[in-house]
Design a protein around this motif. Structure first.
Motif, PDB file in Angstrom:
ATOM      1  N   ARG A  30       0.829  -1.204   0.000  1.00  0.00           N
ATOM      2  CA  ARG A  30       0.000   0.000   0.000  1.00  0.00           C
ATOM      3  C   ARG A  30       0.865   1.256   0.000  1.00  0.00           C
ATOM      4  NH1 ARG A  30      -4.760   1.442   4.415  1.00  0.00           N
ATOM      5  NH2 ARG A  30      -5.386   3.436   3.472  1.00  0.00           N
ATOM      6  N   SER A  31       2.008   1.189   0.690  1.00  0.00           N
ATOM      7  CA  SER A  31       2.891   2.354   0.780  1.00  0.00           C
ATOM      8  C   SER A  31       4.334   1.894   0.917  1.00  0.00           C
ATOM      9  CB  SER A  31       2.496   3.219   1.984  1.00  0.00           C
ATOM     10  OG  SER A  31       3.372   4.325   2.121  1.00  0.00           O
ATOM     11  N   LEU A  32       5.248   2.619   0.275  1.00  0.00           N
ATOM     12  CA  LEU A  32       6.683   2.375   0.431  1.00  0.00           C
ATOM     13  C   LEU A  32       7.378   3.709   0.190  1.00  0.00           C
ATOM     14  CD1 LEU A  32       8.730  -0.646  -0.889  1.00  0.00           C
ATOM     15  CD2 LEU A  32       9.685   1.649  -0.786  1.00  0.00           C
ATOM     16  N   LEU A  33       7.981   4.261   1.234  1.00  0.00           N
ATOM     17  CA  LEU A  33       8.544   5.603   1.171  1.00  0.00           C
ATOM     18  C   LEU A  33      10.043   5.577   0.887  1.00  0.00           C
ATOM     19  CD1 LEU A  33       6.706   7.139   4.256  1.00  0.00           C
ATOM     20  CD2 LEU A  33       6.068   7.330   1.847  1.00  0.00           C
ATOM     21  N   VAL A  34      10.461   6.388  -0.087  1.00  0.00           N
ATOM     22  CA  VAL A  34      11.878   6.542  -0.412  1.00  0.00           C
ATOM     23  C   VAL A  34      12.208   8.029  -0.463  1.00  0.00           C
ATOM     24  CG1 VAL A  34      11.941   4.408  -1.758  1.00  0.00           C
ATOM     25  CG2 VAL A  34      11.500   6.591  -2.920  1.00  0.00           C
ATOM     26  N   ARG A  35      13.518   8.320  -0.486  1.00  0.00           N
ATOM     27  CA  ARG A  35      13.972   9.690  -0.726  1.00  0.00           C
ATOM     28  C   ARG A  35      14.305   9.797  -2.207  1.00  0.00           C
ATOM     29  NH1 ARG A  35      13.019  13.669   2.717  1.00  0.00           N
ATOM     30  NH2 ARG A  35      14.579  14.797   1.522  1.00  0.00           N
ATOM     31  N   ALA A  36      13.608  10.683  -2.921  1.00  0.00           N
ATOM     32  CA  ALA A  36      13.818  10.805  -4.368  1.00  0.00           C
ATOM     33  C   ALA A  36      13.259  12.127  -4.858  1.00  0.00           C
ATOM     34  CB  ALA A  36      13.146   9.646  -5.103  1.00  0.00           C
ATOM     35  N   ASP A  37      13.563  12.439  -6.094  1.00  0.00           N
ATOM     36  CA  ASP A  37      12.933  13.549  -6.804  1.00  0.00           C
ATOM     37  C   ASP A  37      11.776  12.937  -7.588  1.00  0.00           C
ATOM     38  OD1 ASP A  37      12.148  15.323  -8.817  1.00  0.00           O
ATOM     39  OD2 ASP A  37      14.136  16.205  -9.009  1.00  0.00           O
ATOM     40  N   PRO A  38      10.524  13.237  -7.249  1.00  0.00           N
ATOM     41  CA  PRO A  38       9.394  12.564  -7.906  1.00  0.00           C
ATOM     42  C   PRO A  38       9.343  12.774  -9.413  1.00  0.00           C
ATOM     43  CG  PRO A  38       8.643  14.436  -6.589  1.00  0.00           C
ATOM     44  CD  PRO A  38      10.076  14.210  -6.236  1.00  0.00           C
ATOM     45  N   VAL A  39       9.725  13.957  -9.885  1.00  0.00           N
ATOM     46  CA  VAL A  39       9.702  14.211 -11.328  1.00  0.00           C
ATOM     47  C   VAL A  39      10.773  13.381 -12.028  1.00  0.00           C
ATOM     48  CG1 VAL A  39       9.963  15.960 -13.129  1.00  0.00           C
ATOM     49  CG2 VAL A  39       8.749  16.517 -11.023  1.00  0.00           C
ATOM     50  N   ARG A  40      11.968  13.339 -11.434  1.00  0.00           N
ATOM     51  CA  ARG A  40      13.050  12.532 -12.008  1.00  0.00           C
ATOM     52  C   ARG A  40      12.684  11.044 -11.993  1.00  0.00           C
ATOM     53  NH1 ARG A  40      15.774  15.389 -15.093  1.00  0.00           N
ATOM     54  NH2 ARG A  40      17.313  16.841 -14.296  1.00  0.00           N
ATOM     55  N   LEU A  41      12.076  10.592 -10.905  1.00  0.00           N
ATOM     56  CA  LEU A  41      11.709   9.181 -10.812  1.00  0.00           C
ATOM     57  C   LEU A  41      10.665   8.830 -11.864  1.00  0.00           C
ATOM     58  CD1 LEU A  41      11.919   6.445  -9.520  1.00  0.00           C
ATOM     59  CD2 LEU A  41      10.412   7.217  -7.681  1.00  0.00           C
ATOM     60  N   ARG A  42       9.687   9.705 -12.062  1.00  0.00           N
ATOM     61  CA  ARG A  42       8.694   9.471 -13.116  1.00  0.00           C
ATOM     62  C   ARG A  42       9.365   9.452 -14.490  1.00  0.00           C
ATOM     63  NH1 ARG A  42       3.505   9.867 -13.296  1.00  0.00           N
ATOM     64  NH2 ARG A  42       3.547  11.182 -15.150  1.00  0.00           N
ATOM     65  N   GLN A  43      10.333  10.328 -14.688  1.00  0.00           N
ATOM     66  CA  GLN A  43      11.052  10.351 -15.958  1.00  0.00           C
ATOM     67  C   GLN A  43      11.743   9.011 -16.201  1.00  0.00           C
ATOM     68  OE1 GLN A  43      14.487  12.883 -16.047  1.00  0.00           O
ATOM     69  NE2 GLN A  43      14.551  13.013 -18.277  1.00  0.00           N
ATOM     70  N   CYS A  44      12.402   8.484 -15.175  1.00  0.00           N
ATOM     71  CA  CYS A  44      13.079   7.188 -15.303  1.00  0.00           C
ATOM     72  C   CYS A  44      12.087   6.082 -15.641  1.00  0.00           C
ATOM     73  CB  CYS A  44      13.813   6.842 -14.009  1.00  0.00           C
ATOM     74  SG  CYS A  44      15.203   7.912 -13.636  1.00  0.00           S
ATOM     75  N   LEU A  45      10.960   6.064 -14.925  1.00  0.00           N
ATOM     76  CA  LEU A  45       9.947   5.035 -15.174  1.00  0.00           C
ATOM     77  C   LEU A  45       9.390   5.139 -16.592  1.00  0.00           C
ATOM     78  CD1 LEU A  45       8.013   5.097 -11.783  1.00  0.00           C
ATOM     79  CD2 LEU A  45       9.356   3.197 -12.693  1.00  0.00           C
TER      80      LEU A  45
END
Length: 320
Positions: A199-214
């Motif tokens: 349901r949830s898993l928290l990381v430290r990241a840049d959400p825009v960069r992570l979406r770009q990678c995905l």
């Protein structure tokens, strides 16, 4: 450095080790293309064995990019090619014309992006159908990504750095909902995907960069594995949150799994398809900047398995 005509490194001094981020004991005996990539001014891959002198872009396996002056010589009757590299990155003044072009592009792109964002906001107020709402969310996300890419590009060109390597400002990111939302932006893949996530898993990241990678990885799935099931899992491994995407496509040969993370490298199995060989390299650079890593492996189905590792949020940040 000195190498055989085949590209096998025979001599590698300390200065070359610093330049290419590779110590001599790891470089000598290996093929030079395994240690770094050379590209010309137009972005074409340069064969060091055929180069005599000139300016090129040297990109290390860690993603560091340098502007270098290269001088090669092959003594008559000799069996070794000697190459001297001089780092010209720091001393290169920014070309005024290139700067003007970039700033002009930034200015001209700002207006249509603002219009797209504004009209999407107007539609938000009247659209109630769920699928249409998801499409509007995808438009908002795409606008934000484009704004960030343009801003990073301006900073990168002025500093002569790779744009995707700009140090991101990380924050607390809940991975499962971000993966679900990103997946909806690629409908051909979403329709044949099986997602397994807590349901949830928290990381430290840049959400825009992570979406770009995905999106880069999912875009590759759509292009190179257009048929078959796609398995996506989100889980914890040690001190990292991991996103694993596995397809049933043709995969990548084992001896090329490291190579495809280099800029402009394309697997022999997919060179007949359009592309520049930059997607996985950009994803690797962005993930590395967020203190994570990307791993490629062959899937049991014969396809490709891509794993994105990101540092978990410290326990004290679990509940913002």
């Amino acid at each position: 450095m000195a190498m055989e005509p085949s590209g096998r490194v025979m001599a590698w001094n300390p200065a070359m080790a610093r330049l290419a981020d590779a110590p001599a004991d790891r470089a000598v005996g290996r093929c030079v293309t395994d240690l770094f990539t050379l590209t010309g001014e137009a972005g074409e891959v340069v064969d060091l064995a055929e180069m005599r002198s000139g300016i090129a872009r040297l990109t290390t396996n860690s993603g560091r990019s340098l502007r270098v002056e290269v001088s090669c010589s092959a003594p008559a009757g000799g069996s070794l090619l000697t190459a001297v590299f001089i780092d010209r990155t720091a001393g290169r003044p920014l070309d005024h014309g290139r700067h003007l072009l970039l700033v002009s592009a930034q200015h001209e792109l700002h207006a249509p992006l603002t219009m797209i964002h504004g009209h999407a906001q107007l539609l938000d107020a009247v659209v109630t159908e769920e699928n249409a709402k998801k499409s509007l969310d995808a438009i908002h996300d795409a606008v934000e990504m484009m704004r960030r890419v343009i801003a990073d590009l301006v900073v990168a060109v002025n500093a002569d750095l790779p744009a995707a390597g700009a140090v991101p400002a990380t924050e607390l990111v809940d991975v499962p909902p971000l993966v679900r939302r990103t997946l909806q932006s690629v409908p051909p893949v979403a329709g044949r995907s099986l997602l397994s996530a807590p349901r949830s898993l928290l990381v430290r990241a840049d959400p825009v960069r992570l979406r770009q990678c995905l999106l880069l990885v999912l875009g590759n799935v759509n292009k190179y594995a257009p048929e078959g099931k796609v398995s996506i899992s989100v889980r914890t491994e040690g001190e990292h949150g991991v996103i694993v995407i596995t397809d049933e496509g043709p995969g990548i040969p084992e001896d090329e799994l490291d190579q495809v993370l280099k800029p402009y490298y394309r697997s022999a199995a997919t060179r007949n398809l359009p592309g520049m060989g930059l997607g996985l390299h950009i994803a690797k650079t962005a993930i590395t900047a967020m203190h994570g890593r990307i791993e490629l492996a062959s899937a049991p189905s014969g396809g490709l398995r891509v794993a994105l590792h990101l540092p978990l949020a410290p326990p004290k940040e679990d509940h913002p």
